[in-house]
Design an enzyme around this catalytic site. Structure first.
Site, PDB file in Angstrom:
ATOM      1  N   ARG A 118      10.636  13.946  12.738  1.00  0.00           N
ATOM      2  CA  ARG A 118      11.294  12.637  12.783  1.00  0.00           C
ATOM      3  C   ARG A 118      12.737  12.780  12.306  1.00  0.00           C
ATOM      4  NH1 ARG A 118       9.176   6.995  10.076  1.00  0.00           N
ATOM      5  NH2 ARG A 118       9.079   8.267   8.160  1.00  0.00           N
TER       6      ARG A 118
ATOM      7  N   ASP B 187       8.121   4.813   0.224  1.00  0.00           N
ATOM      8  CA  ASP B 187       9.272   5.415   0.887  1.00  0.00           C
ATOM      9  C   ASP B 187      10.314   4.337   1.137  1.00  0.00           C
ATOM     10  OD1 ASP B 187       8.371   3.962   3.061  1.00  0.00           O
ATOM     11  OD2 ASP B 187       7.814   5.703   4.269  1.00  0.00           O
TER      12      ASP B 187
END
Length: 540
Positions: free
Chosen positions: A168, A449
Site C-alpha cells: 500500500r 492507526d
C-alpha cells in the site's frame, strides 16, 4: 529515449543515504521516479484541487449522489474486471502492518494468504522508514531478509509458500519532501510505488506472483484513472505486459462509494477488487459533512458495521464487486490479545469472531487482521462458511442501495464524556507515536492507526463546532475540549518515558478540536516535524 543522466537533471535527494539505501536509490530507479513525477504530477495536483472544489459544494449543501454522466458504465452488464491474478484467487485472511524488518518477517511467516505491507496509515513516513521499508521488501522478495535482534533469529519460513505480498503506497495527497524533481517534491504514492515496482516487478513475476498494490484514499474514478495510467507507463517501461500489475482499491471515502463501478471500470485489466476501509470511511463521512449538523455521529463505539449507512456501504460494495467479477474484501480486526486478563481477552476474541462471521455471511471474499494471533479466528470462520477460494459467484442481486441509504445517519447511540476522553487519548496517543516515527500504536488493546486517530479528532471538532451536549448534559465547547486535552496530556506525559512527544502532539492536536481550524489530514499537519532535509543534496 532519454538517457538516465538527462532524466536525473533536476533530481535532488535531500535525505541522508546510507549503504543499504544505495541498492534502492540507484540512478536508474531515481530516473524512473523522475519520469513518473514529470508525467503525472500535474494531473495529481489538478485532482487534489477537485477535492477542494467538491468540499466547497458540500459545504453549500450539495450532497453526493451517483454520477449521471457515468450512468452508462453502471448500467452496462457486459464489462468485467480482470480475472483473479496468481496468488490473489484465495485471499480469505490478509494481515496488514508497516514495513519495518521485524514486521515483514513476522507477517510473511503468519498463517495468512496475503500480507499488505503498509507505507501509509500504519506507517510514520520518516525518510528512514520509507527507504528502509523498501530495502526490507527488496530483501524479503529475494529471501535475504533473515536477521538477529537482541539474540533472537528472525528467518522466513521454508516449509511452505509465503503469503502473497501486496503493497500500500501513500495516498495522492501526501508528498515525499526528501525527493525533489525540478524543484517540486514528488508524490509520496509515486515514490513508494515507483521504487517497489522498479526493483521488484520482474522478480515477483519470476516468483509466481505479480506486483500487487492496495490503493488508498481515492475520492473519484478519475483518481483511479490516474493510477491506471501510472500502471501502464510502468509496465511499458520495464517490458511487462499490461495487466500484470493488480490494484485493490480501498473504498474509504464517502465520495468513492458513489463511484465504485466507475473505479473498477477505470482499472479494469488491473483491478483486483475493492476493500471496505471502515475507519477511514467513518472519518470521511465526518470530514466531508463536518459543517452540516444533520451528519453528527455518536461515540465511535456506537458506529458499528450494522448501523444503516455502514451496512448499506458494505452491501453495495459486495454487490458491485461480484457483478464485475472481482473480490470484495472485508475490514480490519484491530484487536490485540489481552494477555493479562483471560475474561477480557475471551470477550474481545468473541467480538472478532462475530465480526468475521458477519463479513463472510454478507458475501465478502476475505478479511483483514492486524495481529497474527487473530489469523486463526478469521481463518476458522471463513473456512467454515466459505469452502471455495472466494465467493464472487454470490451476486447479491437482492441488494438495492440508494443515495439516501448511503447517507442515512440515523442510529442508536449517544455522545458521552467517556467518548470525548477516549477520542482525546486515541488522537493524542497516536500523534505522539507518529512524531516518534511509529505509525501503528497499541492503545487499550487495539492497534490504532492514522484512520482511527482521524475519526477521533474529527468527532471532537464537529461536536465543538455545533455545540453538542453530552448524554450527561455538558455542552461541548472549544474550552471544554482543550481542558480535557490538557488533563490527558499531563496524565500521559507523566507516565511516559523521557523524550516523549506528548507536549508537541498536544500543541498540534489543540488546533484540531475547537471547531475552528481543520487540517485536511493529521499526517499533512504533522509532516514538517519529521522531515529531515539536509543542507545539501545527497549524491547518486
Amino acid at each position: 529515449m532519454a538517457s538516465v543522466e538527462s532524466l536525473l537533471e533536476g533530481v535532488q535527494i535531500l535525505g541522508k543515504i546510507n549503504e543499504s539505501h544505495r541498492k534502492i536509490l540507484t540512478k536508474e530507479a531515481c530516473a524512473f521516479l523522475a519520469t513518473l513525477h514529470r508525467t503525472f504530477n500535474t494531473t495529481r495536483k489538478h485532482l487534489l484541487q477537485r477535492r477542494v472544489d467538491r468540499q466547497a459544494e458540500i459545504d453549500k449543501g450539495v450532497l453526493p449522489t451517483f454520477l449521471p454522466e457515468t450512468k452508462h458504465i453502471r448500467e452496462d452488464d457486459a464489462w468485467r474486471g480482470a480475472d483473479p491474478a496468481p496468488g490473489l484467487v484465495d485471499r480469505r485472511v490478509e494481515i496488514t502492518g508497516p514495513t519495518d524488518r521485524k514486521m515483514v518477517v513476522n507477517a510473511l511467516n503468519s498463517d495468512v494468504w496475503t500480507y499488505m505491507a503498509d507505507f501509509e496509515d500504519s506507517n510514520s513516513p520518516t525518510w528512514d522508514n520509507m527507504v528502509n521499508g523498501q530495502v526490507n521488501l527488496y530483501d524479503a522478495i529475494r529471501r535475504e531478509i533473515d536477521f538477529n535482534l537482541n539474540g533472537k533469529d528472525y528467518k522466513l519460513r521454508t516449509d511452505r509458500p509465503l503469503p502473497t505480498l501486496i503493497v500500500r503506497p501513500r495516498g495522492w495527497h501526501l508528498e515525499e519532501r526528501h525527493f525533489v524533481v525540478d524543484g517540486e517534491a514528488i508524490s509520496g504514492g509515486l515514490f513508494d510505488f515507483g521504487l517497489y515496482f522498479f526493483h521488484n516487478a520482474k522478480r515477483l513475476v519470476e516468483n509466481g506472483h505479480g506486483p500487487y498494490f492496495y490503493l488508498p484514499k481515492m475520492e473519484s474514478h478519475l483518481e483511479a484513472r490516474l493510477w491506471n495510467d501510472v500502471f501502464n507507463l510502468a509496465q511499458d517501461t520495464v517490458g511487462l505486459s499490461r495487466g500484470t500489475i493488480r490494484g485493490t482499491v480501498l473504498i474509504e471515502t464517502i465520495l468513492a462509494v458513489f463511484e465504485m463501478d466507475e473505479i473498477i471500470y477505470e482499472l479494469r485489466q488491473h483491478s483486483s477488487g475493492l476493500n471496505c476501509g471502515r475507519w477511514d470511511y467513518i472519518f470521511s463521512v465526518i470530514k466531508k459533512f463536518r459543517n452540516n449538523s444533520q451528519f453528527i455521529l455518536p461515540d465511535r463505539s456506537a458506529v458499528t458495521m450494522t448501523v444503516p449507512f455502514m451496512e448499506s456501504y458494505v452491501k453495495l460494495l459486495i454487490k458491485t464487486c461480484h457483478r464485475r467479477g472481482v473480490h470484495a474484501m472485508g475490514g480490519m480486526a484491530a484487536q490485540i490479545p489481552i494477555k493479562d486478563d483471560a475474561e477480557a481477552n475471551k470477550k474481545a476474541m468473541e467480538g472478532v469472531y462475530a465480526d468475521k462471521l458477519r463479513e463472510v455471511r454478507a458475501g465478502h471474499d476475505g478479511t483483514w487482521v492486524a495481529h497474527p494471533a487473530l489469523a486463526k479466528i478469521a481463518t476458522d470462520v471463513f473456512n467454515k462458511h466459505m469452502p471455495t477460494p472466494n465467493q464472487i459467484f454470490k451476486r447479491r442481486e437482492d441488494v438495492s442501495v440508494t443515495s439516501n441509504d448511503l447517507l442515512n445517519m440515523n442510529m442508536p447511540g449517544t455522545i458521552t464524556e467517556e467518548g470525548i476522553r477516549k477520542n482525546i487519548d486515541i488522537g493524542l496517543g497516536y500523534m505522539e507515536g507518529w512524531l516518534r516515527a511509529v505509525g501503528c500504536v497499541p492503545l487499550n488493546y487495539l492497534m490504532e492507526d492514522a484512520a482511527t486517530a482521524e475519526v477521533s479528532r474529527s468527532q471532537l471538532w464537529q461536536w465543538a463546532k455545533h455545540g453538542i451536549s453530552t448524554a450527561e448534559g455538558k455542552k461541548i465547547t472549544k474550552e471544554y475540549n482543550l481542558q480535557l486535552l490538557q488533563e490527558a496530556t499531563e496524565r500521559l506525559s507523566s507516565k511516559a518515558a523521557p523524550g516523549n512527544k506528548y507536549q508537541l502532539a498536544s500543541r498540534y492536536f489543540a488546533t484540531q478540536i475547537t471547531g475552528e481550524d481543520y487540517a485536511d489530514f493529521l499526517t499533512t499537519l504533522l509532516y514538517n516535524e519529521i522531515v529531515t532535509v539536509g543542507s545539501t543534496a545527497a549524491k547518486l
